[in-house]
Design a protein around this motif. Structure first.
Motif, PDB file in Angstrom:
ATOM      1  N   GLU A  11      16.620  49.906   9.818  1.00 39.34           N
ATOM      2  CA  GLU A  11      15.568  49.637   9.969  1.00 39.34           C
ATOM      3  C   GLU A  11      14.118  50.103   9.352  1.00 39.34           C
ATOM      4  O   GLU A  11      14.383  50.954   8.591  1.00 39.34           O
ATOM      5  CB  GLU A  11      15.102  49.580  11.306  1.00 39.34           C
ATOM      6  N   LYS A  12      13.043  49.663   9.513  1.00 45.43           N
ATOM      7  CA  LYS A  12      11.894  50.050   8.979  1.00 45.43           C
ATOM      8  C   LYS A  12      11.582  51.349   9.449  1.00 45.43           C
ATOM      9  O   LYS A  12      10.994  52.069   9.380  1.00 45.43           O
ATOM     10  CB  LYS A  12      10.521  49.431   8.822  1.00 45.43           C
ATOM     11  N   SER A  13      11.527  50.803  10.538  1.00 45.66           N
ATOM     12  CA  SER A  13      10.815  52.065  12.120  1.00 45.66           C
ATOM     13  C   SER A  13      11.811  53.498  11.490  1.00 45.66           C
ATOM     14  O   SER A  13      13.151  53.089  11.395  1.00 45.66           O
ATOM     15  CB  SER A  13      11.030  51.893  13.186  1.00 45.66           C
ATOM     16  N   LYS A  14      11.010  54.915  12.345  1.00 43.10           N
ATOM     17  CA  LYS A  14      11.974  55.571  11.891  1.00 43.10           C
ATOM     18  C   LYS A  14      13.056  55.414  13.704  1.00 43.10           C
ATOM     19  O   LYS A  14      12.170  56.448  14.555  1.00 43.10           O
ATOM     20  CB  LYS A  14      10.842  56.943  12.054  1.00 43.10           C
ATOM     21  N   GLY A  15      14.143  55.545  13.575  1.00 42.08           N
ATOM     22  CA  GLY A  15      14.510  55.461  15.046  1.00 42.08           C
ATOM     23  C   GLY A  15      15.096  57.094  15.134  1.00 42.08           C
ATOM     24  O   GLY A  15      15.074  58.090  14.440  1.00 42.08           O
ATOM     25  N   THR A  16      16.605  57.754  15.633  1.00 42.72           N
ATOM     26  CA  THR A  16      16.910  58.683  15.850  1.00 42.72           C
ATOM     27  C   THR A  16      18.324  58.756  15.284  1.00 42.72           C
ATOM     28  O   THR A  16      18.927  58.487  14.671  1.00 42.72           O
ATOM     29  CB  THR A  16      17.472  58.338  17.252  1.00 42.72           C
ATOM     30  N   VAL A  17      17.851  60.039  14.681  1.00 38.30           N
ATOM     31  CA  VAL A  17      19.178  60.554  13.528  1.00 38.30           C
ATOM     32  C   VAL A  17      20.029  61.313  14.446  1.00 38.30           C
ATOM     33  O   VAL A  17      18.898  62.262  15.061  1.00 38.30           O
ATOM     34  CB  VAL A  17      19.050  60.844  12.533  1.00 38.30           C
ATOM     35  N   CYS A  18      20.661  61.578  13.977  1.00 33.08           N
ATOM     36  CA  CYS A  18      21.745  62.623  14.565  1.00 33.08           C
ATOM     37  C   CYS A  18      21.975  64.156  13.182  1.00 33.08           C
ATOM     38  O   CYS A  18      22.298  63.784  12.127  1.00 33.08           O
ATOM     39  CB  CYS A  18      23.189  62.747  15.335  1.00 33.08           C
ATOM     40  N   VAL A  19      21.718  65.461  13.359  1.00 31.50           N
ATOM     41  CA  VAL A  19      22.067  66.632  12.467  1.00 31.50           C
ATOM     42  C   VAL A  19      22.984  67.578  13.470  1.00 31.50           C
ATOM     43  O   VAL A  19      22.078  67.406  13.568  1.00 31.50           O
ATOM     44  CB  VAL A  19      20.392  67.203  11.913  1.00 31.50           C
ATOM     45  N   THR A  20      24.188  67.516  12.164  1.00 32.16           N
ATOM     46  CA  THR A  20      24.834  68.677  13.130  1.00 32.16           C
ATOM     47  C   THR A  20      24.672  70.070  12.201  1.00 32.16           C
ATOM     48  O   THR A  20      23.763  70.494  10.976  1.00 32.16           O
ATOM     49  CB  THR A  20      26.366  67.902  12.711  1.00 32.16           C
ATOM     50  N   GLY A  21      24.898  70.808  13.452  1.00 34.52           N
ATOM     51  CA  GLY A  21      25.130  72.256  12.612  1.00 34.52           C
ATOM     52  C   GLY A  21      23.328  72.054  12.384  1.00 34.52           C
ATOM     53  O   GLY A  21      22.791  73.478  11.791  1.00 34.52           O
ATOM     54  N   ALA A  22      22.571  72.152  13.670  1.00 32.40           N
ATOM     55  CA  ALA A  22      21.034  72.026  13.608  1.00 32.40           C
ATOM     56  C   ALA A  22      20.505  72.953  13.920  1.00 32.40           C
ATOM     57  O   ALA A  22      19.553  72.878  13.149  1.00 32.40           O
ATOM     58  CB  ALA A  22      20.754  71.050  14.784  1.00 32.40           C
ATOM     59  N   THR A  23      21.156  74.154  13.833  1.00 27.40           N
ATOM     60  CA  THR A  23      20.398  75.722  13.797  1.00 27.40           C
ATOM     61  C   THR A  23      20.930  76.499  12.309  1.00 27.40           C
ATOM     62  O   THR A  23      20.023  76.911  11.848  1.00 27.40           O
ATOM     63  CB  THR A  23      20.945  76.573  14.959  1.00 27.40           C
TER      64      THR A  23
END
Ligand code: NAP
Length: 311
Positions: free
Chosen positions: A6-18
């Motif tokens: 989609e053009k809109s910035k949606g929700t994404v997951c980032v693993t190992g976030a720290t």
């Protein structure tokens, strides 16, 4: 990771976030307007994630949830409802290697390290990376997941997490006169910002597919320390190593695939300038003592010629 549909910035997951790479990636994603769900092993550990909560947009658009690579199914909740997943979590270990010399090799996205070689020389980190990527490709194929892989070389730049991640600590040690860096052998180097930008670029480019090498420049440990000692004479960089340097194959990385997508990686001077100013701001780098008129040159006094000109 799957492509943005989609053009809109949606929700994404980032693993190992720290982690080192993930933290900078989250900074860029928040800057770009995404909602980010970061998966960490211990979301209750506020101290470990304090640098993430300090990012611009974090209070409004960052959420930290639990996820552990060693617990099957533990990412189900983290990825549920996300439009894309940036999988950066990994257990980083120090590399034990004793590779044999070879001819000049040109490495591109079709190049894979040998499982036999990694097993024989106990290069467990690389072996784990090969096996997990192969599994990811099989899984993506079987489940019709749009997977794109970014392959960074050694990542340099500001390290948001503190204590520093392992590779950032290795660089900090090197800049403080450490002599153990030679074990890494000839490597490519890349700015953490380019690694983060490469991830977002391939995610946002529907035509992006397969693997992308993300690297700016290669150097041997000797070339690197000589370059750094010349450029930052106020630091206590040693141009000597404790151990004999491993005789690594002289490879060149072909990065044209990522360049064709529009990313030109920042050169070595920018990545080290940024890394060093960050470490200096944190008070983590030692300066050379001021020379008195009577003090003599140290055995490590370097030549003024940059050996990186031929790299
Ligand atoms: N740094 C480099 O030079 C470099 C170069 C090429 C590729 N890479 C790749 O880039 C990725 C990120 O590297 P990095 O340097 O950012 O590493 P890092 O700073 O060590 O971050 C990795 C993160 O993974 C998480 N983690 C560790 N074990 C885990 C487990 N069992 N389950 C879930 N999460 C776990 C840790 O987060 P928590 O402890 O908070 O859970 C950690 O913050 C890795 O896949 C690495 O192989 C890095």
């Amino acid at each position: 990771m799957g492509h943005s549909t989609e053009k809109s910035k949606g929700t994404v997951c980032v693993t190992g976030a720290t982690g080192f790479v993930a933290s900078w990636l989250i900074k860029c994603l928040l800057q770009d307007g995404y909602r980010v769900r970061g998966a960490v092993r211990d979301p209750e550990n506020y101290e470990k994630a304090a640098h993430l909560w300090a990012l611009s947009g974090a209070k409004e658009r960052l959420q930290l949830v639990k996820g552990d690579l060693l617990v099957e199914g533990s990412y189900d909740a983290a990825v549920a409802g996300c439009e894309g997943v940036f999988h950066t979590a990994a257990a980083l270990v120090r590399i034990k290697s004793d590779p044999k010399p070879g001819a000049v090799t040109y490495l591109d996205e079709y190049s894979w390290s040998s499982i036999f070689f990694c097993t024989k020389y106990q290069i467990w980190y690389s072996l784990a990376k090969i096996l997990s990527e192969q599994e990811a490709w099989k899984f993506a194929f079987l489940h019709s997941i749009d997977l794109v892989v970014v392959l960074p070389s050694f990542v340099i730049g500001p390290c948001l997490p503190y204590p520093l991640s392992k590779t950032a600590q290795d660089i900090c040690d090197l800049l403080n006169g450490g002599r153990n860096f030679g074990i890494h052998g000839r490597m490519g180097y890349v700015h953490v910002d380019d690694v983060a930008r490469a991830h977002i670029l391939v995610y946002e480019t529907p035509s992006a597919q397969g693997r992308y090498i993300c690297s700016a420049q290669e150097a041997t440990p000797q070339e690197l320390v000589q370059y750094l000692a010349d450029r930052y004479p106020h630091l206590q960089i040693s141009t000597k190593f404790n151990d004999e340097l491993p005789k690594m194959p002289y490879y060149k990385l072909n990065t044209t695939k990522l360049q064709r997508l529009g990313l030109n990686c920042k050169p070595l001077d920018v990545m080290f300038d940024d890394c060093i100013s960050f470490l200096e701001e944190k008070g983590l780098l030692k300066r050379k003592p001021e020379k008195t008129p009577t003090s003599s040159s140290t055995p490590d006094e370097h030549s003024k010629d940059s050996v990186l000109q031929n790299v």
